[in-house]
Structures are given as C-alpha cells and as structure tokens.
Design a protein around this motif. Structure first.
Motif, short mmCIF file in Angstrom:
data_model
loop_
_atom_site.label_atom_id
_atom_site.label_comp_id
_atom_site.label_asym_id
_atom_site.label_seq_id
_atom_site.Cartn_x
_atom_site.Cartn_y
_atom_site.Cartn_z
N LEU A 118 0.83 -1.21 0.00
CA LEU A 118 0.00 0.00 0.00
C LEU A 118 0.86 1.26 0.00
N GLU A 194 -9.04 -6.62 -2.23
CA GLU A 194 -9.72 -5.39 -1.86
C GLU A 194 -10.02 -4.54 -3.09
N TYR A 199 -8.33 -0.01 -0.69
CA TYR A 199 -6.88 0.25 -0.62
C TYR A 199 -6.63 1.69 -0.17
N ARG A 203 -4.73 2.72 3.31
CA ARG A 203 -3.57 3.62 3.30
C ARG A 203 -3.81 4.80 4.25
N CYS A 238 -0.74 -2.41 -4.53
CA CYS A 238 -2.16 -2.09 -4.36
C CYS A 238 -2.33 -0.58 -4.32
#
Ligand code: HPA
Length: 273
Positions: A118, A194, A199, A203, A238
């Motif tokens: 991420l 996801e 995502y 994050r 991601c």
C-alpha cells in the motif's frame, strides 16, 4: 482444565509420540514461502491430518505439514502451510498451532506472509519487516472465556512485534546486504482482494501492506508471552490509481522469487536469537 488447554495438550501429546525435540522457535511460512523448511535438518514431518484438532489447509498453494528439526544451532518447529479465517475455520482453530508451538517449548514466533503493498514507496518483491498491525478481521482469537493459566484476559499490545527482533532483522538485512522496508500490516478477511476504495481507506489508516493472515497468530503468541518477528513479501502493488488485476499465480511467483532473500534473513535472525 479449560477446553482449549485440553485441545492443546492432546495435540502436543500426539506430536511428542513422534518427536521429543523441544523447539525454542516456532516458524510459520506463508504463501509461496515454504522453502525455509527445506533447510531444516534431522526432521520429523507430521501431516496436519495426523494431529488432533489441527484443521486441514484447504488452499492448494499451502502444504499442510508440521516440521520439527534443527535450523542452524536451534531446535525449531515450522508450519509449512497455515490456516486462514476465510477458509471458514474459527479464530481458535486457525491459531491452535501457535498455542501448540508454545506448549512444545517455543518462546519466539517467526512468521512470514505474502502481502499487497500500500505504501507507494514499496515495490513488488520487496521485503517488509512488520513493526505493527491493524486488525480489520472483525474478530479476535481471544474472544470467549479466558484461561488465565495460558495468558491474561487483556494482553497488552504495545509491542506486538518484538523491538529486539525488529532490530535483529534490520541488522540481518545490513549484514546480508538485503534491502528491507519496515511497516504496518493490515489484515482483511479476504478471500476477495480489496477494492480501490478499500486500498485508499487502508492507506489512510496508516497501513503499509495488506494481507489475510498473521494478525490472529500474532495476537495469540503475544497472549502467551511469545516474542514475534514478522515479515511480509510485497507480492503486488495495491495502488488505487494504477491498480491492475491481481493474479494469484503471479502473487505466488513473486513470493517464490523473494524466498532466497527472506530465507537468508530469517535464518540470520534465528542464528542471532
Ligand atoms: N490483498 C491484496 N494483495 C495481496 C494480498 C491481499 O490480502 N495478499 C497478497 N497480495
């Protein structure tokens, strides 16, 4: 005796009929990351099916074997193949092997997983030392009656991954000239990967990597006073604004590619413990 303790002891008894080894370190090998087990010598290999109360891994890419043996100068017990919440098992079931490792003698838990990156500074194939986690599984393996002889009702989680072991892992990375990242691991149940919005959300929460394992095992290990050292291999990126469809085969390929580095790191940490 609590029901949980009975189960642990029944599992331990069967394992003890096959090996008298007293492992000081427990190891859980994640998706595509089973190679470390090949370096274990003098081994006793036990199929999960032979151990009472062990669920059977339903994921093809995960073997289902408990391995007791020697790694360097240490006695270890390793799980080749782990259990995931998404397989439909309870939190107690997926974490029972960690409890069994503790009762066999393990004071340290080393764990690896394949995770999505991420943090935009991370790339496919990177290794992240887990420094903290966010439990988004919507469940906790300690829910239910607590057996105070196993661990406290409200275990402290200010150091879910041992600072001392994080330092050892950093030093191992320097010694072996392996680039590592450090970061926060978020656990989602899966099995669907996801969405972009998720995502972005993860994050924003402060997560650097996301996966579907490790957090339950960590919580149970901390509950029993074990020190945990965790590693994620970043198998896919991601990043919501440049997301490409994730392929499980590709995730496994990237995990396999990172194995030599990860194996080296984990072995070096184990030597130094
Ligand atoms: N989510 C996204 N990517 C991943 C995961 C996950 O849980 N595990 C490995 N790569």
């Amino acid at each position: 005796m609590s029901n949980l303790k009975e189960k642990i002891q029944e599992s331990v008894e069967v394992i003890r009929t096959k090996s008298k080894r007293q492992p000081s370190i427990g190891i859980i090998l994640g998706t595509g990351l089973g190679a470390l087990a090949d370096d274990i010598t003098d081994k006793t290999v036990i199929d999960y099916g032979e151990i009472p109360h062990f669920p059977l891994s339903t994921v093809e890419s995960h073997h289902g074997k408990l391995i007791l043996g020697r790694l360097g100068a240490k006695d270890v017990v390793a799980m080749q193949g782990r259990f995931h919440f998404y397989e439909g098992y309870s939190m107690e079931q997926i974490t029972l092997p960690v409890r069994v490792m503790k009762f066999l003698g393990a004071k340290t838990l080393m764990v690896s997983n394949a995770a999505g990156g991420l943090n935009p500074n991370f790339h496919k194939g990177d290794i992240m030392i887990i420094v903290d986690h966010i439990n988004l599984l919507g469940d906790n393996p300690l829910i239910g009656v607590n057996d105070d002889t196993i661990g406290p009702r409200f275990p402290d989680m200010s150091e879910p991954y041992s600072k001392e072991l994080i330092d050892l892992a950093m030093q191992a990375a320097i010694d072996n000239k392996i680039r590592v990242e450090r970061g926060v691991f978020a656990a989602m149940t899966g099995p669907s990967l996801e969405t972009r919005a998720e995502y972005r959300f993860l994050r924003m929460l402060g997560a650097d990597a996301v996966g579907m394992s490790t957090v339950p095992e960590d919580i149970v290990a901390v509950h029993m006073g074990m020190k945990v050292c965790g590693f994620s291999v970043i198998t896919d990126e991601c990043f919501p604004d440049s997301l490409v469809p994730a392929e499980v085969q590709e995730i496994i390929r990237v995990a396999n590619g990172a194995q030599p580095k990860l194996t080296k790191l984990m072995k070096t940490v184990i030597e130094k413990i």
